[in-house]
Design an enzyme around this catalytic site. Structure first.
Site, PDB file in Angstrom:
ATOM      1  N   GLU A 220      49.463  34.642   6.925  1.00 56.12           N
ATOM      2  CA  GLU A 220      49.609  35.223   5.692  1.00 56.12           C
ATOM      3  C   GLU A 220      50.965  34.908   5.082  1.00 56.12           C
ATOM      4  OE1 GLU A 220      47.656  38.742   5.012  1.00 56.12           O
ATOM      5  OE2 GLU A 220      45.893  38.139   5.734  1.00 56.12           O
ATOM      6  N   GLU A 401      40.182  36.158   9.386  1.00 60.39           N
ATOM      7  CA  GLU A 401      39.995  37.676   9.350  1.00 60.39           C
ATOM      8  C   GLU A 401      38.982  37.820   8.232  1.00 60.39           C
ATOM      9  OE1 GLU A 401      43.406  39.720   8.391  1.00 60.39           O
ATOM     10  OE2 GLU A 401      44.786  38.702   9.985  1.00 60.39           O
TER      11      GLU A 401
END
Length: 494
Positions: A220, A401
């Site tokens: 991320e 995720e």
């Protein structure tokens, strides 16, 4: 960067100061009363989560991989043991006022000492894959130099233990815990940090060898940029748009350098980045909202996807930042070629959609979870997966995720009933199944998270795990969702 763009980015940051996806101050009024509802996790809104219409009919591909995910700083603890150095999250979390209740990751879920027990939990769940991260300061205390053998030995034990239990390791090299010494030298604003990351990656590649079939480079990067450098509520706690997008470039450069470092070892392992992608939708049907959504999507998604998968940054984002921006001035000859070094897969992390207004703000359309930034919209999973395949071709995808925080408590019978989490996962699994049917080459799905853990600025107030952690005793209790997930894995479907 123009003054206008700087003001707009700071305004966006101000609107989003408590969220990983922005919410306008007038969101509740615009979106309506229904959107203000927070999803509960004890009783799902649509009844029994196991009573899905057509239950038993959604079968995933025979070789589909089911897994769970964690990250080093969130679960390991042992912050000062066996040669581990300080990270920016050690510094940030120990700074008064930075995290809820002053919580730190010093102990977390004590995974560093309880890893064998946790691997047994994974085996008992039937996991095919476990996605975890390596702590950079555990390998290089100061971010440079000879690797710390005690740190490598820990991850060797972990990887070997996974193989012994029939679970494939998926290793993330960077999940935000930059060594503090590198931050002191400029952190990700300093181009040299990308090269230090490549050296670190090479040490880990050679230390763990061919026992790791899949590597993820940077987790991320957008969250580091937005939360760490625009909003300031993640480490290193900055609010500087000029720095933020230079940081984005150096994180992307670090990714590309790590890909090349793996190839240089002769390894046959697979490698790719891990991006949190937010599908962006116009809040209304006006041309202005459509144009604002396109630019918003550029900052949220295309800035990262385009550079890795096409070798160019999106022109509209570069134009919006301006020729004087540090990102534009920081791009050196050959950088985009490095960033777009061929990858073997793309890790996608989906949590929430974003609805963009004509003025570039955002509104809320769906009920939220305990994490107020997270709107519950399973259709967004389908939309983002199909969009990636449509726009970038059939690059293999893994979901690394997806999950839901719940106010989990241990009942009188010693169990944790998180029916709402089951409903959430069921609906997102079904959306992923539809994406596969639509031609998306989705290979695996990792629930966030295996364990309750340190949730960054939220400390220990939010519980995201399939397994409940009693932090006072470190006792592990599989929740109802864990038992349900075990059956999903066994059935390979819903």
């Amino acid at each position: 960067m123009s003054i206008l763009t700087r003001r707009r980015l700071l305004h966006r940051a101000a609107l989003s100061a408590t969220a990983s996806a922005g919410l306008s101050p007038v969101a509740a009024a615009v979106a309506g009363a229904a959107a203000a509802v927070t999803v509960g996790c004890d009783t799902p809104p649509d009844g029994d989560p196991t009573a899905t219409p057509g239950a038993g009919t959604l079968r995933f591909p025979r070789d589909f991989g089911w897994g769970a995910a964690t990250s080093a700083y969130q679960i390991e603890g042992a912050a000062k043991e066996d040669g581990r150095g300080e990270s920016i999250w050690d510094t940030f979390s120990r700074t008064p006022g930075r995290t809820r209740n002053g919580d730190t990751g010093d102990v977390a879920a004590d995974h560093y000492h309880r890893w064998s027990e946790d691997l047994d939990l994974m085996r008992d769940l039937g996991l095919h894959s476990y996605r975890f991260s390596v702590s950079w300061p555990r390998i290089q205390a100061d971010g440079t130099g000879r690797p710390n053998q005690r740190g490598l030995d820990f991850y060797r034990r972990l990887v070997d233990g996974l193989h012994e239990r029939g679970v494939a390791p998926m290793v993330t090299l960077f999940h935000w815990d930059l060594p503090q010494s590198l931050q002191d030298a400029g952190g990700w604003e300093n181009r040299d940090t990308a090269y230090r990351f490549a050296d670190y990656a090479d040490a880990v590649f050679r230390g763990l060898g061919d026992q790791v079939p899949v590597w993820l480079t940077v987790n991320e990067p957008k969250t580091v940029v937005q939360n760490g450098y625009l909003w300031g509520h993640h480490a290193p706690g900055r609010q500087d748009p000029d720095a933020a997008y230079l940081v984005a470039h150096h994180l992307q450069l670090a990714h590309g350098l790590a890909v090349r470092a793996l190839r240089a070892t002769g390894s046959t392992a697979r490698i790719g980045p891990a991006f949190n992608l937010h599908p962006c939708y116009p809040a209304d049907d006006t041309p202005a909202a459509a144009a604002a959504t396109r630019l918003y999507d550029g900052y949220e998604n295309r800035l990262y996807l385009d550079s890795v998968l096409t070798g160019a940054y999106p022109a509209d984002v570069l134009a919006d930042l301006g020729e004087d921006s540090r990102l534009v001035r920081g791009i050196a000859d050959g950088d985009l070629e490095i960033i777009s070094s061929p990858v073997d897969l793309l890790a996608v992390q989906y949590y929430t959609p974003i609805y963009v207004t004509a003025d570039g703000g955002t509104v809320r359309r769906w009920a939220t979870s305990e994490a107020e930034w997270q709107q519950i919209y399973p259709e967004g999973m389908y939309d983002i997966l199909t969009r990636v395949t449509r726009d970038y071709g059939p690059v293999p995808i893994t979901v690394t995720e997806n999950g839901l925080p719940c106010p989990d408590v241990v009942g009188a019978d010693g169990t944790v009933d998180d029916a709402g989490r089951i409903a959430f996962l069921r609906d997102h699994f079904a959306a992923a199944h539809r994406a596969i049917a639509a031609g998306v080459p989705l290979e695996s799905y990792h629930v966030w998270s295996l364990l309750d853990n340190f949730e960054w600025a939220e400390g220990y107030d939010q519980r995201w795990g399939l397994v409940y952690v009693d932090y006072a005793t470190q006792r592990r209790i599989p929740k109802r969702s864990a038992h349900w997930y075990r059956q999903v894995i066994s059935d390979n479907g819903l």
